[in-house]
Design a protein around this motif. Structure first.
Motif, PDB file in Angstrom:
ATOM      1  N   PHE A 295      17.166 -58.351 -39.315  1.00 39.57           N
ATOM      2  CA  PHE A 295      16.544 -59.602 -39.735  1.00 39.57           C
ATOM      3  C   PHE A 295      16.719 -59.820 -41.233  1.00 39.57           C
ATOM      4  CE2 PHE A 295      12.992 -62.171 -41.228  1.00 39.57           C
ATOM      5  CZ  PHE A 295      13.185 -63.310 -40.455  1.00 39.57           C
ATOM      6  N   ASP A 296      16.534 -58.758 -42.028  1.00 44.24           N
ATOM      7  CA  ASP A 296      16.679 -58.868 -43.474  1.00 44.24           C
ATOM      8  C   ASP A 296      18.116 -59.259 -43.843  1.00 44.24           C
ATOM      9  OD1 ASP A 296      15.526 -58.463 -46.205  1.00 44.24           O
ATOM     10  OD2 ASP A 296      17.134 -56.968 -46.296  1.00 44.24           O
TER      11      ASP A 296
ATOM     12  N   ALA B 183       8.074 -60.586 -42.036  1.00 47.07           N
ATOM     13  CA  ALA B 183       8.892 -59.530 -41.430  1.00 47.07           C
ATOM     14  C   ALA B 183       8.346 -58.146 -41.810  1.00 47.07           C
ATOM     15  CB  ALA B 183      10.350 -59.674 -41.865  1.00 47.07           C
TER      16      ALA B 183
ATOM     17  N   THR C 192       5.410 -57.429 -39.621  1.00 50.35           N
ATOM     18  CA  THR C 192       5.856 -57.045 -38.285  1.00 50.35           C
ATOM     19  C   THR C 192       6.314 -55.595 -38.281  1.00 50.35           C
ATOM     20  OG1 THR C 192       6.514 -59.320 -37.838  1.00 50.35           O
ATOM     21  CG2 THR C 192       7.467 -57.614 -36.432  1.00 50.35           C
TER      22      THR C 192
ATOM     23  N   GLU D  78      14.119 -54.824 -38.304  1.00 47.32           N
ATOM     24  CA  GLU D  78      13.842 -55.301 -39.664  1.00 47.32           C
ATOM     25  C   GLU D  78      15.130 -55.357 -40.484  1.00 47.32           C
ATOM     26  OE1 GLU D  78      12.129 -56.188 -43.439  1.00 47.32           O
ATOM     27  OE2 GLU D  78      11.348 -56.463 -41.422  1.00 47.32           O
TER      28      GLU D  78
END
Length: 150
Positions: free
Chosen positions: A96-97, A28, A31, A93
Protein backbone atom coordinates in the motif's frame (compact mmCIF):
# COMPACT_ATOMS: atom_id res chain seq x y z
CA UNK A 1 8.02 24.75 -7.88
CA UNK A 2 7.28 26.13 -4.44
CA UNK A 3 3.98 26.85 -2.80
CA UNK A 4 4.48 30.59 -3.36
CA UNK A 5 4.62 30.08 -7.16
CA UNK A 6 1.03 28.80 -7.25
CA UNK A 7 -2.17 30.84 -7.47
CA UNK A 8 -4.41 30.87 -4.38
CA UNK A 9 -6.81 28.14 -5.57
CA UNK A 10 -4.06 25.78 -6.67
CA UNK A 11 -2.14 26.48 -3.46
CA UNK A 12 -5.14 25.54 -1.33
CA UNK A 13 -5.77 22.40 -3.42
CA UNK A 14 -2.12 21.41 -3.05
CA UNK A 15 -2.24 21.85 0.73
CA UNK A 16 -5.44 19.81 0.96
CA UNK A 17 -4.04 17.06 -1.27
CA UNK A 18 -0.86 16.92 0.79
CA UNK A 19 -2.91 16.64 3.99
CA UNK A 20 -5.01 13.90 2.40
CA UNK A 21 -1.88 11.88 1.63
CA UNK A 22 -0.72 12.26 5.23
CA UNK A 23 -4.12 11.18 6.58
CA UNK A 24 -4.16 8.17 4.27
CA UNK A 25 -0.67 7.16 5.37
CA UNK A 26 -1.64 7.50 9.03
CA UNK A 27 -4.77 5.40 8.43
CA UNK A 28 -2.56 2.71 6.89
CA UNK A 29 -0.33 2.89 9.99
CA UNK A 30 -3.37 2.37 12.22
CA UNK A 31 -4.37 -0.65 10.17
CA UNK A 32 -0.88 -2.06 10.52
CA UNK A 33 -0.98 -1.42 14.27
CA UNK A 34 -4.16 -3.48 14.47
CA UNK A 35 -2.34 -6.35 12.75
CA UNK A 36 0.60 -5.93 15.13
CA UNK A 37 -1.71 -6.03 18.17
CA UNK A 38 -3.43 -9.15 16.89
CA UNK A 39 -0.17 -10.94 16.12
CA UNK A 40 1.42 -9.86 19.40
CA UNK A 41 -1.56 -11.26 21.29
CA UNK A 42 -1.34 -14.55 19.43
CA UNK A 43 2.43 -14.83 19.87
CA UNK A 44 2.24 -13.95 23.57
CA UNK A 45 -0.69 -16.25 24.28
CA UNK A 46 0.90 -19.11 22.31
CA UNK A 47 4.21 -18.71 24.13
CA UNK A 48 2.40 -18.68 27.49
CA UNK A 49 0.43 -21.83 26.69
CA UNK A 50 3.60 -23.52 25.47
CA UNK A 51 5.59 -22.62 28.59
CA UNK A 52 2.80 -23.37 31.05
CA UNK A 53 1.96 -26.82 29.74
CA UNK A 54 5.60 -27.78 29.16
CA UNK A 55 6.21 -27.00 32.84
CA UNK A 56 3.18 -29.06 33.86
CA UNK A 57 4.42 -31.98 31.75
CA UNK A 58 7.93 -31.77 33.23
CA UNK A 59 6.53 -31.76 36.76
CA UNK A 60 4.27 -34.73 35.97
CA UNK A 61 1.10 -32.77 36.74
CA UNK A 62 -0.77 -33.71 33.56
CA UNK A 63 -3.28 -36.54 33.86
CA UNK A 64 -1.92 -39.97 32.99
CA UNK A 65 -2.37 -40.96 29.35
CA UNK A 66 -2.56 -37.34 28.13
CA UNK A 67 -0.44 -36.53 25.13
CA UNK A 68 2.20 -34.37 26.79
CA UNK A 69 3.09 -32.39 23.70
CA UNK A 70 -0.44 -31.55 22.52
CA UNK A 71 -0.78 -28.26 24.47
CA UNK A 72 2.78 -27.31 23.57
CA UNK A 73 2.04 -27.93 19.90
CA UNK A 74 -1.09 -25.80 20.21
CA UNK A 75 1.01 -22.97 21.68
CA UNK A 76 3.54 -23.42 18.89
CA UNK A 77 0.74 -23.24 16.32
CA UNK A 78 -0.57 -19.99 17.87
CA UNK A 79 2.88 -18.42 17.69
CA UNK A 80 3.17 -19.54 14.07
CA UNK A 81 -0.25 -18.10 13.26
CA UNK A 82 0.71 -14.82 14.95
CA UNK A 83 3.84 -14.65 12.81
CA UNK A 84 1.80 -15.36 9.69
CA UNK A 85 -0.68 -12.58 10.56
CA UNK A 86 2.23 -10.20 11.06
CA UNK A 87 3.85 -11.16 7.74
CA UNK A 88 0.57 -10.51 5.90
CA UNK A 89 0.07 -7.18 7.71
CA UNK A 90 3.62 -6.02 6.93
CA UNK A 91 3.39 -7.12 3.29
CA UNK A 92 0.04 -5.36 2.86
CA UNK A 93 1.38 -2.16 4.39
CA UNK A 94 4.52 -2.31 2.22
CA UNK A 95 2.46 -2.75 -0.96
CA UNK A 96 0.00 0.00 0.00
CA UNK A 97 2.82 2.41 0.88
CA UNK A 98 4.50 1.73 -2.46
CA UNK A 99 1.30 2.43 -4.42
CA UNK A 100 0.59 5.57 -2.36
CA UNK A 101 4.10 6.88 -3.08
CA UNK A 102 3.67 6.17 -6.81
CA UNK A 103 0.38 8.07 -6.80
CA UNK A 104 2.04 10.93 -4.91
CA UNK A 105 4.85 11.04 -7.48
CA UNK A 106 2.26 11.36 -10.26
CA UNK A 107 0.68 14.33 -8.46
CA UNK A 108 4.12 15.92 -8.06
CA UNK A 109 4.97 15.35 -11.73
CA UNK A 110 1.67 16.97 -12.76
CA UNK A 111 2.51 20.00 -10.61
CA UNK A 112 -0.50 19.44 -8.36
CA UNK A 113 1.53 18.68 -5.26
CA UNK A 114 4.69 20.16 -3.82
CA UNK A 115 7.80 17.99 -3.94
CA UNK A 116 9.28 19.55 -0.80
CA UNK A 117 6.44 18.28 1.42
CA UNK A 118 7.86 15.60 3.76
CA UNK A 119 6.46 12.09 3.39
CA UNK A 120 8.51 9.89 5.74
CA UNK A 121 8.57 6.11 5.85
CA UNK A 122 6.40 4.42 8.44
CA UNK A 123 8.02 3.88 11.82
CA UNK A 124 5.23 1.45 12.63
CA UNK A 125 6.47 -0.83 9.86
CA UNK A 126 9.93 -0.93 11.43
CA UNK A 127 8.44 -1.82 14.83
CA UNK A 128 6.38 -4.55 13.21
CA UNK A 129 9.47 -5.92 11.49
CA UNK A 130 11.34 -6.03 14.81
CA UNK A 131 8.39 -7.87 16.35
CA UNK A 132 8.54 -10.32 13.46
CA UNK A 133 12.19 -11.02 14.26
CA UNK A 134 11.32 -11.57 17.93
CA UNK A 135 8.47 -13.90 16.93
CA UNK A 136 10.76 -15.91 14.66
CA UNK A 137 13.31 -16.19 17.45
CA UNK A 138 10.57 -17.31 19.88
CA UNK A 139 9.17 -19.98 17.56
CA UNK A 140 12.69 -21.22 16.85
CA UNK A 141 13.47 -21.47 20.56
CA UNK A 142 10.16 -23.20 21.22
CA UNK A 143 10.70 -25.73 18.43
CA UNK A 144 14.24 -26.46 19.64
CA UNK A 145 12.95 -26.90 23.16
CA UNK A 146 10.28 -29.30 21.96
CA UNK A 147 12.78 -31.37 19.95
CA UNK A 148 15.58 -31.32 22.54
CA UNK A 149 13.36 -32.15 25.54
CA UNK A 150 10.34 -34.10 24.28
Amino acid sequence: MTLDDLDAGTRMASVRTSAAFQRTRMAADRTLMAGIRTSLSMIGFGFTIFSFFRTLAREGLLRPGAHENAPALFGLALVGLGILVLVFALAGEWQFDRSLRQQRDLFIAAGELRADEPFPRSRVWMIGFLLLLIGLFAIGAMALSLVANP
